[in-house]
Design a protein around this motif. Structure first.
Motif, PDB file in Angstrom:
ATOM      1  N   LYS A  47      -0.331  14.160  -2.515  1.00 28.72           N
ATOM      2  CA  LYS A  47      -0.187  12.772  -2.677  1.00 28.72           C
ATOM      3  C   LYS A  47       1.098  12.441  -3.438  1.00 28.72           C
ATOM      4  CE  LYS A  47      -5.047  11.488  -2.096  1.00 28.72           C
ATOM      5  NZ  LYS A  47      -6.195  10.969  -2.801  1.00 28.72           N
ATOM      6  N   ARG A  48       1.734  11.321  -3.239  1.00 29.66           N
ATOM      7  CA  ARG A  48       2.530  10.609  -4.199  1.00 29.66           C
ATOM      8  C   ARG A  48       1.988  10.150  -5.553  1.00 29.66           C
ATOM      9  NH1 ARG A  48       3.839   9.408   0.759  1.00 29.66           N
ATOM     10  NH2 ARG A  48       5.783   9.820   1.820  1.00 29.66           N
ATOM     11  N   GLU A  49       2.656  10.090  -6.546  1.00 25.87           N
ATOM     12  CA  GLU A  49       2.343   9.518  -7.681  1.00 25.87           C
ATOM     13  C   GLU A  49       2.994   8.294  -8.284  1.00 25.87           C
ATOM     14  OE1 GLU A  49       0.586  11.968 -11.595  1.00 25.87           O
ATOM     15  OE2 GLU A  49       2.739  11.685 -11.713  1.00 25.87           O
ATOM     16  N   ALA A  50       1.996   7.413  -8.803  1.00 24.25           N
ATOM     17  CA  ALA A  50       2.526   6.114  -9.217  1.00 24.25           C
ATOM     18  C   ALA A  50       2.031   6.289 -10.631  1.00 24.25           C
ATOM     19  CB  ALA A  50       2.085   4.746  -8.399  1.00 24.25           C
ATOM     20  N   VAL A  51       2.978   5.902 -11.461  1.00 22.05           N
ATOM     21  CA  VAL A  51       2.594   5.711 -13.066  1.00 22.05           C
ATOM     22  C   VAL A  51       2.968   4.518 -13.634  1.00 22.05           C
ATOM     23  CG1 VAL A  51       2.741   6.734 -15.286  1.00 22.05           C
ATOM     24  CG2 VAL A  51       3.164   8.244 -13.270  1.00 22.05           C
ATOM     25  N   GLU A  52       1.840   3.692 -13.935  1.00 16.49           N
ATOM     26  CA  GLU A  52       2.112   2.421 -14.422  1.00 16.49           C
ATOM     27  C   GLU A  52       1.959   2.541 -16.170  1.00 16.49           C
ATOM     28  OE1 GLU A  52      -0.396  -1.987 -15.304  1.00 16.49           O
ATOM     29  OE2 GLU A  52      -1.226  -0.145 -15.128  1.00 16.49           O
ATOM     30  N   PHE A  53       2.999   1.903 -16.573  1.00 15.03           N
ATOM     31  CA  PHE A  53       3.251   1.653 -18.048  1.00 15.03           C
ATOM     32  C   PHE A  53       2.636   0.439 -18.370  1.00 15.03           C
ATOM     33  CE2 PHE A  53       5.625   5.092 -17.137  1.00 15.03           C
ATOM     34  CZ  PHE A  53       5.651   6.213 -18.063  1.00 15.03           C
ATOM     35  N   PHE A  54       1.715   0.011 -19.451  1.00 13.66           N
ATOM     36  CA  PHE A  54       1.269  -1.391 -19.481  1.00 13.66           C
ATOM     37  C   PHE A  54       0.659  -1.367 -21.106  1.00 13.66           C
ATOM     38  CE2 PHE A  54      -2.418   1.523 -19.551  1.00 13.66           C
ATOM     39  CZ  PHE A  54      -3.474   0.777 -20.124  1.00 13.66           C
ATOM     40  N   SER A  55       0.312  -2.616 -21.224  1.00 11.08           N
ATOM     41  CA  SER A  55      -0.257  -2.730 -22.697  1.00 11.08           C
ATOM     42  C   SER A  55      -1.205  -3.983 -22.726  1.00 11.08           C
ATOM     43  CB  SER A  55       0.825  -3.762 -23.718  1.00 11.08           C
ATOM     44  OG  SER A  55       0.322  -3.923 -24.751  1.00 11.08           O
ATOM     45  N   HIS A  75      -3.543   2.164  -0.724  1.00 11.94           N
ATOM     46  CA  HIS A  75      -2.842   3.716  -0.740  1.00 11.94           C
ATOM     47  C   HIS A  75      -3.688   4.828  -1.354  1.00 11.94           C
ATOM     48  CE1 HIS A  75       1.241   2.238   0.382  1.00 11.94           C
ATOM     49  NE2 HIS A  75       0.952   1.228  -0.189  1.00 11.94           N
ATOM     50  N   ARG A  76      -5.006   4.574  -1.213  1.00 16.36           N
ATOM     51  CA  ARG A  76      -5.872   5.982  -1.941  1.00 16.36           C
ATOM     52  C   ARG A  76      -5.848   6.998  -1.230  1.00 16.36           C
ATOM     53  NH1 ARG A  76     -11.797   4.017  -1.880  1.00 16.36           N
ATOM     54  NH2 ARG A  76     -11.939   6.096  -2.807  1.00 16.36           N
ATOM     55  N   GLY A  77      -5.166   7.055   0.015  1.00 14.89           N
ATOM     56  CA  GLY A  77      -4.910   8.073   1.027  1.00 14.89           C
ATOM     57  C   GLY A  77      -4.024   9.007   0.771  1.00 14.89           C
ATOM     58  N   ASP A  78      -2.806   8.443   0.124  1.00 10.50           N
ATOM     59  CA  ASP A  78      -1.414   8.818  -0.089  1.00 10.50           C
ATOM     60  C   ASP A  78      -0.898   8.516  -1.430  1.00 10.50           C
ATOM     61  OD1 ASP A  78      -1.207   6.011   0.673  1.00 10.50           O
ATOM     62  OD2 ASP A  78       0.907   6.634   1.216  1.00 10.50           O
ATOM     63  N   VAL A  79      -1.593   8.033  -2.360  1.00 11.96           N
ATOM     64  CA  VAL A  79      -0.884   7.846  -3.563  1.00 11.96           C
ATOM     65  C   VAL A  79      -2.123   8.137  -4.638  1.00 11.96           C
ATOM     66  CG1 VAL A  79       0.618   6.138  -4.851  1.00 11.96           C
ATOM     67  CG2 VAL A  79       0.980   5.895  -2.698  1.00 11.96           C
ATOM     68  N   VAL A  80      -1.634   8.654  -5.666  1.00  9.12           N
ATOM     69  CA  VAL A  80      -2.441   8.571  -7.111  1.00  9.12           C
ATOM     70  C   VAL A  80      -1.806   7.816  -7.954  1.00  9.12           C
ATOM     71  CG1 VAL A  80      -3.285  10.230  -8.765  1.00  9.12           C
ATOM     72  CG2 VAL A  80      -3.128  11.067  -6.460  1.00  9.12           C
ATOM     73  N   LEU A  81      -2.621   6.712  -8.348  1.00  8.32           N
ATOM     74  CA  LEU A  81      -2.377   6.019  -9.657  1.00  8.32           C
ATOM     75  C   LEU A  81      -2.721   6.345 -10.949  1.00  8.32           C
ATOM     76  CD1 LEU A  81      -0.989   3.187 -10.542  1.00  8.32           C
ATOM     77  CD2 LEU A  81      -3.269   2.254 -10.151  1.00  8.32           C
ATOM     78  N   ARG A  82      -1.881   6.390 -11.826  1.00  9.15           N
ATOM     79  CA  ARG A  82      -2.126   6.890 -13.186  1.00  9.15           C
ATOM     80  C   ARG A  82      -1.591   5.644 -14.128  1.00  9.15           C
ATOM     81  NH1 ARG A  82      -3.873  11.738 -12.375  1.00  9.15           N
ATOM     82  NH2 ARG A  82      -3.037  13.252 -11.088  1.00  9.15           N
ATOM     83  N   ARG A  83      -1.853   5.731 -15.304  1.00  7.76           N
ATOM     84  CA  ARG A  83      -1.507   4.719 -16.259  1.00  7.76           C
ATOM     85  C   ARG A  83      -1.212   5.411 -17.526  1.00  7.76           C
ATOM     86  NH1 ARG A  83      -6.103   1.986 -13.496  1.00  7.76           N
ATOM     87  NH2 ARG A  83      -5.469   0.011 -12.725  1.00  7.76           N
ATOM     88  N   VAL A  84      -0.200   4.544 -18.313  1.00 12.18           N
ATOM     89  CA  VAL A  84       0.000   5.041 -19.659  1.00 12.18           C
ATOM     90  C   VAL A  84       0.218   3.754 -20.593  1.00 12.18           C
ATOM     91  CG1 VAL A  84       1.746   5.981 -21.076  1.00 12.18           C
ATOM     92  CG2 VAL A  84       1.460   7.132 -18.923  1.00 12.18           C
TER      93      VAL A  84
END
Length: 212
Positions: A47-55, A75-84
Motif C-alpha cells: 500500500k501507499r503511505e500517507a503521513v499527516e502532521f497535525f496539532s 482509500h483503505r484498500g490502497d493507502v495506509v494513513l499514519r499521523r505524527v
C-alpha cells in the motif's frame, strides 16, 4: 488564504524552520527517501503511505480531521494513513506539544485513535481541556471508555515516550512548515496553502496518490 499563510509562518517560526536556509529552499518533492520507520505488516507492504502532521491546538488540523477520515476510508484498500503530532523543538509550547504527543501515541498504542481522535480535538480546542499530564489524560480517557490502568501503562511505556521525543525530528526530516501537512509515499506533499484550503486537500491527496 492570507490567514492560512500567516498560520504557516507562525508555526514554522515556532519550530525554528524559517531561520533555516535549507528549510526555506526545501522542494515540495524531496529526493532522500525519507520514511517514518514504522514496522508495517506484510498486508500493508504493497500500500501507499500517507503521513499527516497535525496539532490538537491547530484549527486547520481539526478542520481536516473528518474529511481526512472519509478520505482514508475511501482509500483503505490502497493507502495506509499514519499521523505524527507536531512538536516544535525549542518553541514556548514544546512541553504542551510533548504532552499532546504522548496522549496521541498512547491512544495509538491502545488502538483507540480512530475512535477518539475527533474527541481529543473537541476537548482541546472547543472545551479548552488540559490533557498534557498523565493524570488529566488518564481521567479524560476513562471518561471516554478507555481502561485507566491500561492507559497509564501505555502512557508510561518506553515506546510512547520515545515516539513523543522523536516527533520533533520528524518535522525537520519531512520539512514541515505548515499544519496540517500530509506527505504521500515519502515524496509528495500537500497543505492548506498548497491545495487552496483545507477543503481542497482530499482532492489533492487523490491526485498525489495517483501520481505516486
Amino acid at each position: 488564504m492570507k490567514s492560512l499563510l500567516r498560520t504557516a509562518a507562525v508555526l514554522a517560526l515556532a519550530g525554528g524552520l524559517l531561520s533555516s536556509p535549507a528549510a526555506a529552499a526545501a522542494p515540495d518533492v524531496p529526493h532522500d527517501g525519507m520514511h517514518l520507520g514504522h514496522p508495517r505488516p506484510v498486508r500493508e507492504a504493497a500500500k501507499r503511505e500517507a503521513v499527516e502532521f497535525f496539532s490538537y491546538d491547530c484549527y486547520h488540523s481539526q478542520q481536516l480531521e473528518l474529511p481526512l477520515e472519509r478520505w482514508a476510508e475511501r482509500h483503505r484498500g490502497d493507502v495506509v494513513l499514519r499521523r505524527v503530532p507536531a512538536v516544535w523543538a525549542g518553541s514556548p509550547d514544546e512541553q504542551v506539544q510533548l504532552g499532546h504527543a504522548r496522549l496521541y501515541y498512547t491512544l495509538e498504542r491502545l488502538g483507540q485513535v480512530d475512535r477518539l481522535q475527533a474527541e481529543v480535538f473537541r476537548s482541546v480546542r472547543e472545551q479548552h481541556a488540559d490533557l498534557t499530564s498523565e493524570d488529566r489524560a488518564a481521567d479524560w480517557a476513562q471518561l471516554h471508555g478507555v481502561d485507566a490502568a491500561g492507559f497509564r501503562e501505555a502512557y508510561r511505556s518506553a515506546e510512547v515516550q520515545r515516539a513523543a521525543q522523536d516527533a520533533s525530528g520528524l518535522l525537520i526530516r519531512y520539512r514541515v512548515d505548515e499544519l496540517p501537512t500530509v506527505v504521500v509515499q515519502d515524496r509528495y506533499r500537500t497543505a492548506p496553502s498548497k491545495a487552496g484550503g483545507v477543503e481542497q486537500m482530499p482532492a489533492e491527496l487523490d491526485r498525489l496518490v495517483e501520481q505516486s
